[in-house]
Design an enzyme around this catalytic site. Structure first.
Site, short mmCIF file in Angstrom:
data_model
loop_
_atom_site.label_atom_id
_atom_site.label_comp_id
_atom_site.label_asym_id
_atom_site.label_seq_id
_atom_site.Cartn_x
_atom_site.Cartn_y
_atom_site.Cartn_z
CG PHE A 12 -1.45 1.28 1.88
CD1 PHE A 12 -2.09 1.89 0.84
CD2 PHE A 12 -1.55 1.61 2.98
CE1 PHE A 12 -2.68 3.17 1.31
CE2 PHE A 12 -2.05 2.69 3.56
CZ PHE A 12 -2.81 3.72 2.32
CB ALA A 74 9.79 -5.27 3.10
CE1 TYR A 142 3.77 -3.07 12.22
CE2 TYR A 142 3.04 -1.39 13.79
CZ TYR A 142 3.59 -1.88 12.58
OH TYR A 142 3.45 -0.92 11.57
CB ILE A 201 -17.56 0.73 16.19
CG1 ILE A 201 -17.73 1.50 15.05
CG2 ILE A 201 -16.73 1.47 17.46
CD1 ILE A 201 -18.54 3.00 15.05
N1 LIG Z 1 -0.53 1.31 7.22
C1 LIG Z 1 -0.12 2.37 7.98
O1 LIG Z 1 -0.96 3.08 8.70
C2 LIG Z 1 1.25 2.41 8.82
C3 LIG Z 1 1.27 3.03 10.03
C4 LIG Z 1 2.80 3.10 10.34
C5 LIG Z 1 4.01 2.17 9.73
N2 LIG Z 1 3.61 1.55 8.47
C6 LIG Z 1 4.73 0.79 8.09
O2 LIG Z 1 4.85 1.16 6.82
C7 LIG Z 1 5.33 -0.03 5.99
C8 LIG Z 1 4.35 -0.36 4.79
O3 LIG Z 1 3.08 -0.80 5.47
P1 LIG Z 1 1.63 -0.85 4.33
O4 LIG Z 1 0.46 -0.44 5.43
O5 LIG Z 1 1.79 -0.27 3.25
O6 LIG Z 1 1.62 -2.44 4.49
P2 LIG Z 1 1.50 -3.32 3.19
O7 LIG Z 1 1.33 -4.82 3.81
O8 LIG Z 1 0.74 -2.95 2.14
O9 LIG Z 1 2.94 -3.37 2.68
C9 LIG Z 1 4.10 -4.32 3.28
C10 LIG Z 1 4.82 -4.80 1.96
O10 LIG Z 1 5.88 -5.54 2.44
C11 LIG Z 1 5.89 -6.78 1.68
N3 LIG Z 1 6.75 -7.70 2.69
C12 LIG Z 1 6.18 -8.05 3.79
N4 LIG Z 1 7.07 -8.99 4.27
C13 LIG Z 1 7.92 -9.30 3.48
C14 LIG Z 1 9.28 -9.74 3.55
N5 LIG Z 1 9.80 -10.62 4.65
N6 LIG Z 1 10.04 -9.64 2.42
C15 LIG Z 1 9.77 -8.65 1.46
N7 LIG Z 1 8.74 -8.05 1.37
C16 LIG Z 1 7.85 -8.26 2.50
C17 LIG Z 1 4.55 -6.97 1.57
O11 LIG Z 1 4.28 -7.92 0.38
C18 LIG Z 1 3.86 -5.84 1.07
O12 LIG Z 1 3.84 -5.44 -0.10
C19 LIG Z 1 5.38 -1.27 6.89
O13 LIG Z 1 6.72 -0.82 7.20
C20 LIG Z 1 4.61 -0.71 8.27
O14 LIG Z 1 4.94 -1.12 9.28
C21 LIG Z 1 2.25 1.56 8.06
#
Ligand SMILES: NC(=O)c1ccc[n+]([C@@H]2O[C@H](COP(=O)([O-])OP(=O)(O)OC[C@H]3O[C@@H](n4cnc5c(N)ncnc54)[C@H](O)[C@@H]3O)[C@@H](O)[C@H]2O)c1
Length: 315
Positions: A12, A74, A142, A201
């Site tokens: 995402f 990732a 996490y 909710i």
């Molecule tokens: N969505 C949020 O609100 C939010 C908030 C804080 C931090 N984050 C961080 O942002 C980043 C992206 O999150 P997102 O919401 O887009 O989630 P997402 O799951 O869409 O993106 C994570 C991506 O990493 C890939 N992935 C997972 N494990 C992997 C591995 N072992 N090797 C290679 N690729 C791997 C997945 O296939 C996916 O495409 C993450 O690091 C998450 O912790 C997200």
């Protein structure tokens, strides 16, 4: 122009980062194991290396692509999964990141931009909005695993001169979001409302989060390419929005009028949090520009335009 590897770039947030970097004229590659990401999220012309960050084959990707900068997205990104499977969470988020940092060191990468979390790291805030000095008291595995990598980044800068910027994300929402993520409520509610299904909710609905649109977060990654050296920066809006406010905003945008179903609050979730952006303004020249109403309308428009179903065959 820099050569940038976006890990998690088929997911995402990562896929929006890729789009913003390409638009800014950089050479971009994506590394993703496609566990929650999708091939369809990677723009044409951007190479996709299908690889697990924990795998020894990561070295070969670095050898082939030789990134100057890594935007590290990732991760195992679900609070719920981390509580159910703490080993898996730590293996991906901590050990996978160490594997990545070792490759970065070996192949001369100069900077890592790290997608950390502001929402899952400070615990139940002692004051609001949370700034970067707020004590770190995660309520989930996490939150611990994401924060641990910040220490490794500081260590690799100290030992090897590998620069970094840590971006502590709020609850990011927008097109292409998976309902499982930290701000999944927007993706879940909008899908259900458009189908005319009841929404659930968890808790009293007055819990607050800091919702920031994904395009704003992606823009911060571009700014961090040559700013924010060695810094840890919140990407907040200074304001919270309650789950009730999100539901009301989406209901207005979709014409939905069913009452919500209430269930008990879930483990590991903070009640009320929002983050500052003062340091982000000072160091990156960043603050959010997309208001909640416009951001939610964009999600609805994206779903109406026919978002691909999760696990879509084209995926
Ligand atoms: N969505 C949020 O609100 C939010 C908030 C804080 C931090 N984050 C961080 O942002 C980043 C992206 O999150 P997102 O919401 O887009 O989630 P997402 O799951 O869409 O993106 C994570 C991506 O990493 C890939 N992935 C997972 N494990 C992997 C591995 N072992 N090797 C290679 N690729 C791997 C997945 O296939 C996916 O495409 C993450 O690091 C998450 O912790 C997200």
């Amino acid at each position: 122009m820099a050569r940038i590897l976006v890990t998690g770039g088929a997911g995402f947030i990562g896929s929006h980062v890729v789009e913003h970097l390409v638009a800014a004229g950089h050479e971009v590659g994506v590394l993703d194991d496609l566990s929650t990401g999708h091939r369809r999220n990677v723009p044409p012309g951007v190479p996709l290396f299908v690889c697990d960050i924990r795998d020894a084959a990561l070295r070969e990707v670095f050898e082939a692509f030789r990134p100057e900068v890594v935007a590290h997205h990732a991760a195992q990104m679900s609070v719920r999964v981390s509580i159910q499977e703490p080993h898996r969470d730590a293996e991906t988020n901590i050990e996978g990141s160490i594997n990545l940092l070792e490759c970065a060191r070996e192949f001369g990468t100069t900077k890592v931009i790290y997608a950390s979390t502001g929402g899952a790291l400070y615990g139940e805030p002692r004051y609001l909005p949370c700034d970067e000095q707020h004590p770190v008291e995660p309520l989930s595995h996490y939150g611990i695993s994401k924060h641990t990598v910040e220490h490794y980044l500081q260590l690799y800068k100290f030992l090897y001169g590998l620069d970094f910027t840590v971006l502590r994300y709020p609850n990011v929402y927008g097109p292409r979001q998976d309902p499982e993520g930290e701000a999944g409520v927007v993706a879940i509610f909008s899908g259900l409302m458009l189908e005319g299904q009841p929404i659930t909710i968890y808790g009293d609905g007055e819990q607050e989060r800091d919702f920031v649109a994904v395009a704003d977060v992606a823009r911060a990654n571009v700014l961090a390419l040559d700013r924010g050296s060695g810094a840890i920066v919140n990407l907040g809006s200074n304001h919270g929005a309650s789950v009730h406010q999100i539901a009301a905003g989406l209901a207005k945008a979709t014409g939905y009028d069913l009452p919500p179903v209430y269930k008990p609050a879930r483990l590991g979730e903070v009640y009320r949090i929002f983050l500052t952006n003062q340091l982000a303004q000072e160091l990156l020249g960043w603050q959010p520009t997309i208001g909640l109403e416009d951001g939610l309308a964009e999600v609805i428009a994206w779903i109406r335009a026919g978002r691909p179903a999760p696990g879509d065959a084209a995926g």
